[in-house]
Motif scaffolding. Structure first.
Motif, PDB file in Angstrom:
ATOM      1  N   VAL A  22      11.159   3.627   2.823  1.00 39.56           N
ATOM      2  CA  VAL A  22      10.727   2.597   3.776  1.00 39.56           C
ATOM      3  C   VAL A  22       9.247   2.776   4.097  1.00 39.56           C
ATOM      4  CG1 VAL A  22      10.973   1.723   6.135  1.00 39.56           C
ATOM      5  CG2 VAL A  22      13.013   2.253   4.792  1.00 39.56           C
ATOM      6  N   GLU A  23       8.828   4.018   4.291  1.00 39.06           N
ATOM      7  CA  GLU A  23       7.421   4.285   4.601  1.00 39.06           C
ATOM      8  C   GLU A  23       6.521   3.920   3.430  1.00 39.06           C
ATOM      9  OE1 GLU A  23       6.471   4.848   7.528  1.00 39.06           O
ATOM     10  OE2 GLU A  23       8.474   5.212   8.361  1.00 39.06           O
ATOM     11  N   GLN A  24       6.940   4.223   2.217  1.00 41.70           N
ATOM     12  CA  GLN A  24       6.144   3.868   1.043  1.00 41.70           C
ATOM     13  C   GLN A  24       6.110   2.356   0.833  1.00 41.70           C
ATOM     14  OE1 GLN A  24       8.206   6.447  -1.808  1.00 41.70           O
ATOM     15  NE2 GLN A  24       6.363   7.688  -2.007  1.00 41.70           N
ATOM     16  N   ARG A  25       7.192   1.697   1.161  1.00 43.27           N
ATOM     17  CA  ARG A  25       7.223   0.234   1.063  1.00 43.27           C
ATOM     18  C   ARG A  25       6.244  -0.405   2.033  1.00 43.27           C
ATOM     19  NH1 ARG A  25      12.033  -3.058   3.830  1.00 43.27           N
ATOM     20  NH2 ARG A  25      10.812  -2.256   5.603  1.00 43.27           N
ATOM     21  N   ASP A  26       6.207   0.091   3.260  1.00 47.80           N
ATOM     22  CA  ASP A  26       5.402  -0.519   4.310  1.00 47.80           C
ATOM     23  C   ASP A  26       3.940  -0.082   4.277  1.00 47.80           C
ATOM     24  OD1 ASP A  26       7.726  -1.722   5.045  1.00 47.80           O
ATOM     25  OD2 ASP A  26       8.066  -0.514   6.848  1.00 47.80           O
ATOM     26  N   ASN A  27       3.665   1.000   3.556  1.00 43.66           N
ATOM     27  CA  ASN A  27       2.287   1.474   3.423  1.00 43.66           C
ATOM     28  C   ASN A  27       2.008   1.728   1.950  1.00 43.66           C
ATOM     29  OD1 ASN A  27      -0.215   2.662   3.457  1.00 43.66           O
ATOM     30  ND2 ASN A  27       0.297   4.242   4.960  1.00 43.66           N
ATOM     31  N   PRO A  28       1.451   0.754   1.245  1.00 45.86           N
ATOM     32  CA  PRO A  28       1.233   0.880  -0.204  1.00 45.86           C
ATOM     33  C   PRO A  28       0.422   2.115  -0.590  1.00 45.86           C
ATOM     34  CG  PRO A  28       0.878  -1.388   0.513  1.00 45.86           C
ATOM     35  CD  PRO A  28       1.036  -0.563   1.758  1.00 45.86           C
ATOM     36  N   GLU A  29      -0.393   2.629   0.317  1.00 47.08           N
ATOM     37  CA  GLU A  29      -1.200   3.815   0.004  1.00 47.08           C
ATOM     38  C   GLU A  29      -0.327   5.054  -0.226  1.00 47.08           C
ATOM     39  OE1 GLU A  29      -4.111   4.428   2.997  1.00 47.08           O
ATOM     40  OE2 GLU A  29      -5.195   2.554   2.585  1.00 47.08           O
ATOM     41  N   LEU A  30       0.911   4.999   0.238  1.00 47.33           N
ATOM     42  CA  LEU A  30       1.815   6.157   0.094  1.00 47.33           C
ATOM     43  C   LEU A  30       2.603   6.118  -1.204  1.00 47.33           C
ATOM     44  CD1 LEU A  30       3.287   6.363   3.724  1.00 47.33           C
ATOM     45  CD2 LEU A  30       1.421   7.717   2.750  1.00 47.33           C
ATOM     46  N   LYS A  31       2.576   4.991  -1.909  1.00 46.62           N
ATOM     47  CA  LYS A  31       3.377   4.853  -3.130  1.00 46.62           C
ATOM     48  C   LYS A  31       2.929   5.852  -4.191  1.00 46.62           C
ATOM     49  CE  LYS A  31       4.858   0.054  -2.624  1.00 46.62           C
ATOM     50  NZ  LYS A  31       4.880  -1.293  -3.220  1.00 46.62           N
ATOM     51  N   GLY A  32       3.905   6.505  -4.794  1.00 51.48           N
ATOM     52  CA  GLY A  32       3.614   7.455  -5.851  1.00 51.48           C
ATOM     53  C   GLY A  32       3.123   8.804  -5.366  1.00 51.48           C
ATOM     54  N   LYS A  33       3.110   8.998  -4.041  1.00 51.04           N
ATOM     55  CA  LYS A  33       2.603  10.250  -3.484  1.00 51.04           C
ATOM     56  C   LYS A  33       3.725  11.043  -2.801  1.00 51.04           C
ATOM     57  CE  LYS A  33      -2.016   8.359  -2.728  1.00 51.04           C
ATOM     58  NZ  LYS A  33      -3.082   8.047  -1.739  1.00 51.04           N
ATOM     59  N   PRO A  34       3.560  12.360  -2.701  1.00 52.85           N
ATOM     60  CA  PRO A  34       4.571  13.172  -2.009  1.00 52.85           C
ATOM     61  C   PRO A  34       4.519  12.926  -0.506  1.00 52.85           C
ATOM     62  CG  PRO A  34       2.719  14.544  -2.675  1.00 52.85           C
ATOM     63  CD  PRO A  34       2.478  13.190  -3.271  1.00 52.85           C
ATOM     64  N   VAL A  35       5.617  12.407   0.031  1.00 51.67           N
ATOM     65  CA  VAL A  35       5.684  12.024   1.446  1.00 51.67           C
ATOM     66  C   VAL A  35       6.831  12.755   2.124  1.00 51.67           C
ATOM     67  CG1 VAL A  35       6.091  10.110   3.060  1.00 51.67           C
ATOM     68  CG2 VAL A  35       4.700   9.746   1.007  1.00 51.67           C
ATOM     69  N   ALA A  36       6.541  13.269   3.312  1.00 55.22           N
ATOM     70  CA  ALA A  36       7.588  13.860   4.149  1.00 55.22           C
ATOM     71  C   ALA A  36       7.633  13.109   5.456  1.00 55.22           C
ATOM     72  CB  ALA A  36       7.315  15.338   4.401  1.00 55.22           C
ATOM     73  N   VAL A  37       8.808  12.619   5.816  1.00 58.30           N
ATOM     74  CA  VAL A  37       8.991  11.952   7.105  1.00 58.30           C
ATOM     75  C   VAL A  37       9.391  13.015   8.114  1.00 58.30           C
ATOM     76  CG1 VAL A  37      10.280  10.221   8.400  1.00 58.30           C
ATOM     77  CG2 VAL A  37       9.667   9.801   6.002  1.00 58.30           C
ATOM     78  N   GLY A  38       8.604  13.141   9.182  1.00 54.08           N
ATOM     79  CA  GLY A  38       8.869  14.148  10.201  1.00 54.08           C
ATOM     80  C   GLY A  38       8.036  15.392   9.987  1.00 54.08           C
ATOM     81  N   GLY A  39       7.741  16.073  11.098  1.00 52.89           N
ATOM     82  CA  GLY A  39       7.003  17.324  11.027  1.00 52.89           C
ATOM     83  C   GLY A  39       5.506  17.118  10.850  1.00 52.89           C
ATOM     84  N   SER A  40       4.809  18.220  10.665  1.00 57.99           N
ATOM     85  CA  SER A  40       3.366  18.226  10.439  1.00 57.99           C
ATOM     86  C   SER A  40       3.044  19.475   9.636  1.00 57.99           C
ATOM     87  CB  SER A  40       2.610  18.240  11.766  1.00 57.99           C
ATOM     88  OG  SER A  40       2.848  19.458  12.451  1.00 57.99           O
ATOM     89  N   ARG A  41       1.780  19.703   9.371  1.00 61.46           N
ATOM     90  CA  ARG A  41       1.417  20.876   8.576  1.00 61.46           C
ATOM     91  C   ARG A  41       1.791  22.182   9.267  1.00 61.46           C
ATOM     92  NH1 ARG A  41      -4.481  19.916   5.724  1.00 61.46           N
ATOM     93  NH2 ARG A  41      -3.918  18.052   4.525  1.00 61.46           N
ATOM     94  N   SER A  42       1.855  22.140  10.588  1.00 58.59           N
ATOM     95  CA  SER A  42       2.062  23.400  11.313  1.00 58.59           C
ATOM     96  C   SER A  42       3.384  23.471  12.072  1.00 58.59           C
ATOM     97  CB  SER A  42       0.915  23.616  12.308  1.00 58.59           C
ATOM     98  OG  SER A  42       0.828  22.520  13.216  1.00 58.59           O
ATOM     99  N   ARG A  43       4.005  22.320  12.347  1.00 60.05           N
ATOM    100  CA  ARG A  43       5.214  22.330  13.168  1.00 60.05           C
ATOM    101  C   ARG A  43       6.245  21.349  12.650  1.00 60.05           C
ATOM    102  NH1 ARG A  43       5.543  26.384  16.781  1.00 60.05           N
ATOM    103  NH2 ARG A  43       6.943  25.102  18.014  1.00 60.05           N
ATOM    104  N   GLY A  44       7.472  21.534  13.132  1.00 58.75           N
ATOM    105  CA  GLY A  44       8.506  20.535  12.913  1.00 58.75           C
ATOM    106  C   GLY A  44       9.341  20.768  11.671  1.00 58.75           C
ATOM    107  N   VAL A  45      10.197  19.774  11.421  1.00 60.10           N
ATOM    108  CA  VAL A  45      11.158  19.838  10.323  1.00 60.10           C
ATOM    109  C   VAL A  45      11.096  18.533   9.539  1.00 60.10           C
ATOM    110  CG1 VAL A  45      13.612  20.010   9.745  1.00 60.10           C
ATOM    111  CG2 VAL A  45      12.686  21.375  11.608  1.00 60.10           C
ATOM    112  N   VAL A  46      11.239  18.621   8.235  1.00 59.74           N
ATOM    113  CA  VAL A  46      11.243  17.438   7.381  1.00 59.74           C
ATOM    114  C   VAL A  46      12.562  16.694   7.557  1.00 59.74           C
ATOM    115  CG1 VAL A  46      11.192  16.615   4.998  1.00 59.74           C
ATOM    116  CG2 VAL A  46       9.702  18.508   5.694  1.00 59.74           C
TER     117      VAL A  46
END
Length: 361
Positions: A22-46
């Motif tokens: 859904v995120e890649q659909r709504d943001n074409p810049e994310l297509k074909g790229k490694p995407v994680a929904v949730g979290g950040s570089r330092s905290r959280g969970v994917v």
């Protein structure tokens, strides 16, 4: 398989990397790229990972710091659950065009019993193809489908040709498929159980089938009879459109670790209010309050307390979780995640066996 059961036609639909797609659909810049929904570089969970991210071994429930270590180029995106729910409803409405026997397992997957379907189409395979096309046309998202004679086989089949694929396991193919299937790929067999079976010399469905019911229940408890049956192609569970949740919970991961007891109580009070809202919306009550704690070192514990009365408001169950917190051992380490839930609900599972007919697949 059970000889006295006629054949049902079950479809399992599973959206492909739903949140991330859904995120890649709504943001074409994310297509074909490694995407994680949730979290950040330092905290959280994917919460979900795109297929590009999965190539690096990233999966849901993984700490985001681990995901970043595996793939420094990963892009973390904040989840938009309201959007996911809206898309899920569109998909669910498509299911109901074909059958009322729809059992959602989550926002992105469901079982459908199309033995007797609304459009009178005799082929479950053709129905699955139509559904997949309609989902794509309506949402621009892909899904995978498994088609077979029971839930276990349909669920297992939907994973075989992912993403954007489909797999049919015909009635006459079921036993050969099960016997050659590795036990680690059996739906319902987790990593720990698979390792235990491996130590016992159980590597395939045929190995599993060769074990007696007594052996299975002795070594695997209540799950043993389930494993015994599915190794023989027996899964009589109906597709239950009235499937009711057994617990309601809410949790939060914090940017800064919690260590002060008053701060922890404040956060639990916030969770209490959110939980009350969710309970009221669904008209649910329960008797057991559950606290989930994940520490900064990722150790996780849960504690629960049961009341003899029904609980539905934060004022009802706050005394219970406060009593749990009297155990000082729970707050001796910094806390990164808190969860609060209610179980032992005023709901019951309703099992309805439907008419089963032998039809072509």
């Amino acid at each position: 398989m059970s000889d006295n059961l006629a054949i049902r036609k079950i479809i399992h639909i599973d959206m492909d990397a739903f949140y991330a797609s859904v995120e890649q659909r709504d943001n074409p810049e994310l297509k074909g790229k490694p995407v994680a929904v949730g979290g950040s570089r330092s905290r959280g969970v994917v919460a979900a990972a795109s297929y590009e991210a999965r190539k690096f071994g990233i999966r849901s429930a993984m700490p985001s710091v681990t995901a970043f270590r595996k793939c420094p180029d990963i892009i973390f995106v904040k989840p938009r659950f309201e959007v996911y729910k809206e898309v899920s409803q569109i998909i669910r409405n498509i299911f109901f065009e074909y059958t009322d026997l729809v059992e959602p397992l989550s926002l992105d997957e469901a079982y459908l019993d199309v033995t007797n379907n609304k459009i009178g189409l005799p082929s479950a395979t053709l129905i699955a193809e139509e559904i997949r096309k309609k989902i794509f046309d309506s949402t621009a998202l892909t899904c995978s489908a498994g088609i077979s004679i029971n839930k276990f086989l349909a669920k297992t089949a939907s994973d075989i040709n992912k993403p954007n694929g489909m797999k049919l396991i015909k009635p006459e193919e079921a036993m050969a498929f099960i016997e050659t299937l590795k036990v680690k790929d059996f739906f319902g067999v987790g990593k720990v159980t698979a390792e235990k079976m491996k130590r016992m010399g159980i590597h395939t469905g045929l190995d599993l089938k060769n074990k007696s019911l007594g052996f299975m229940t002795k070594n695997f408890g209540k799950s043993g009879s389930f494993y015994y049956n599915i190794s023989r192609g027996i899964d009589d569970r109906p597709v239950n459109p009235n499937r009711i949740r057994k617990s309601v919970s809410i949790e939060n991961t914090y940017d800064n670790d919690l260590s002060d007891i008053s701060h922890i109580e404040t956060e639990l009070e916030k969770l209490s209010e959110s939980l009350e809202t969710r309970l009221a919306k669904n008209k649910i009550q329960g008797k057991t309050i559950n606290i989930k704690i994940k520490y900064a070192d990722f150790e996780q514990v849960t504690r629960s307390k049961t009341s003899q009365y029904w609980l539905s408001k934060s004022t009802d169950y706050q005394p219970l979780w406060k009593e749990i917190l009297l155990d000082e051992r729970l707050v001796q380490k910094p806390i990164r995640l808190l969860g609060l839930g209610l179980s032992n609900l005023n709901t019951e599972e309703k099992e309805n066996q439907g008419l089963q007919l032998t039809l072509e697949f």
